[in-house]
Structures are given as structure tokens and as C-alpha cells.
Write an enzyme that holds these catalytic residues in place. Structure first.
Site, short mmCIF file in Angstrom:
data_model
loop_
_atom_site.label_atom_id
_atom_site.label_comp_id
_atom_site.label_asym_id
_atom_site.label_seq_id
_atom_site.Cartn_x
_atom_site.Cartn_y
_atom_site.Cartn_z
N ASP A 1 -9.90 1.14 1.88
CA ASP A 1 -8.79 1.57 2.58
C ASP A 1 -9.32 2.66 3.73
O ASP A 1 -10.20 3.23 3.54
CB ASP A 1 -7.79 2.47 1.88
N ARG B 1 -17.15 3.13 7.92
CA ARG B 1 -17.21 2.20 7.14
C ARG B 1 -18.80 1.93 6.56
O ARG B 1 -19.01 1.72 5.41
CB ARG B 1 -16.68 0.87 7.53
N GLU C 1 1.03 -0.99 0.03
CA GLU C 1 -0.05 -0.03 0.13
C GLU C 1 0.93 1.18 -0.14
O GLU C 1 1.09 1.80 1.07
CB GLU C 1 -0.85 -0.08 1.11
#
Ligand code: ITT
Length: 194
Positions: free
Chosen positions: A67, A178, A38
Site C-alpha cells: 500500500d 517502493r 481498503e
């Protein structure tokens, strides 16, 4: 029903995402997915890197790269995109310890923090949808609660008067970064027609 492969090696994320989307999509982990490096400088770049890596493996399938991380303004935005590898050891416990000691000199107001989740839905290497969710809170003085993962035990969410580690999965999904990103994705999928 959609079938979405998740470009993640984090089982906690898979559970939260699978639970959130269960009425509209089956969320799967691909056994051959290898987490890429990443190296992006933003949540968006890293979400794209993850989605692309999986999309190359299964170009005909829908894949979701996500992410996420914790942003603490008092620390200039750290741990940010490096949330997983904030401490040398990189475990949840050592990350929490490092963050709490970095915040020792901070006053109450300076303990503000927010979580970010960036999602990228892809098929055949093409971005079909992307979106971001955020949630604001405060870093506690010590860990409180047993649930969740990562920084949840030290992330206090004032509207519920609890840390994220004190919430059930459903409660966390209703208010979390999220969950917010996923509700935008759900809207998109619903419009597209499942
Ligand atoms: P993948 O990249 O394989 O998905 P990862 O855990 O490395 O797994 P990220 O790169 O997105 O995922 O890093 C996210 C880190 O941010 C995660 O390891 C936690 O430390 C923190 N984090 C993200 N979402 C969180 C949440 O809901 N609760 C607590 N900590 C969270």
C-alpha cells in the site's frame, strides 16, 4: 528463485516490483485476485488487508501486499491512504488537479511531500516480513514529464533535479519509496535463501 504473487490491481506497480526483484523472484499476478475494500487507517493496515485477501485464495504461495501513497504535511497528511481516490473521479489527472489547487495557497516550503510504500509478505495468512520505504520531495506548480503513474509528474525529487515522471523505471526504482521498501524485502529474501 522465489515465486511471489502480488496483491495488486495496479499494473504500474507490478512492472516496478517485477523489475526490481527480477534477479531473485518471479512476480506474478493471480487472475482470481479481487481487490478488497481498503478500509484501513494506515498504509500498514491496508497492505495487510490486500495480502490477506490473496493469501486466502492461495494459502500455499508467497504473496506481497503493498500500500502506498503521497503525504503532504501542508494538507494535514492528505491524500495519504486515500491517494488513489483523492478526487471524486479518482483518475491520475483529476487527483493531480485537485492536489495542485489545494496547494495554491502554499509557499515554497509548504510544498514538501513524501511518498510512502508499505510492503507485507505473507504465506498462509501469516506475516513473514514487513517493511516501509519513504522518499521526500516537493510538489511542482504543474505536471512535468510523461513517465511513471499517479502523482509522479508533480513529484519533484531535488537530488536528481527532476520529477519522478522524468525518470526511467530503473532510476525511479533506485530512489523511490517502493524501491526502498523492495530493497529491504530483497535483503530478507536473500538471507532466507532463494
Ligand atoms: P492496489 O491497491 O490494487 O495495489 P492502487 O493503485 O489502488 O492499487 P494504493 O491503494 O496503494 O494502490 O494507492 C496508491 C496510490 O498512491 C496510487 O494510485 C497513486 O495515486 C499513488 N502512488 C503510489 N505510489 C506512487 C508512485 O510510485 N508514483 C506516483 N503515485 C503513486
Amino acid at each position: 528463485m522465489f515465486k511471489i504473487y502480488l496483491a495488486s490491481s495496479n499494473p504500474h506497480k507490478a512492472v516496478e516490483i517485477g523489475e526490481f526483484l527480477k534477479e531473485i523472484a518471479e512476480v506474478l499476478i493471480h487472475p482470481e485476485y479481487e481487490p478488497p475494500l481498503e478500509e484501513g487507517e494506515s498504509f500498514r493496515e491496508n497492505a495487510i488487508i490486500k495480502a490477506k485477501a490473496l493469501s486466502e485464495l492461495i494459502p500455499q504461495e508467497l504473496v506481497l501486499g503493498e500500500d502506498s501513497g503521497l503525504v503532504v504535511p501542508f494538507l494535514g497528511g492528505a491524500p495519504g491512504v486515500k491517494s488513489h481516490r483523492f478526487s471524486a473521479l479518482g483518475t491520475d489527472l483529476s487527483n493531480i488537479e485537485k492536489l495542485l489547487s489545494a496547494l495554491k495557497p502554499a509557499s515554497g516550503k509548504d510544498r514538501r511531500a513524501y511518498f510512502v510504500s508499505y510492503g507485507v509478505l505473507m504465506r498462509g495468512g501469516k506475516i513473514l516480513w514487513e517493511g516501509e520505504g519513504r522518499v521526500e520531495g516537493e510538489i511542482t506548480l504543474q505536471s512535468i514529464g510523461e513517465g511513471g503513474f499517479g502523482y509522479d509528474p508533480i513529484f519533484f525529487y531535488p537530488p536528481l533535479g527532476k520529477t519522478f515522471a522524468q525518470l526511467t523505471k530503473e532510476e525511479k526504482n533506485r530512489v523511490s519509496h517502493r524501491g526502498r521498501m523492495l530493497s529491504l524485502l530483497k535483503e530478507f529474501l536473500t538471507k532466507t535463501g532463494g
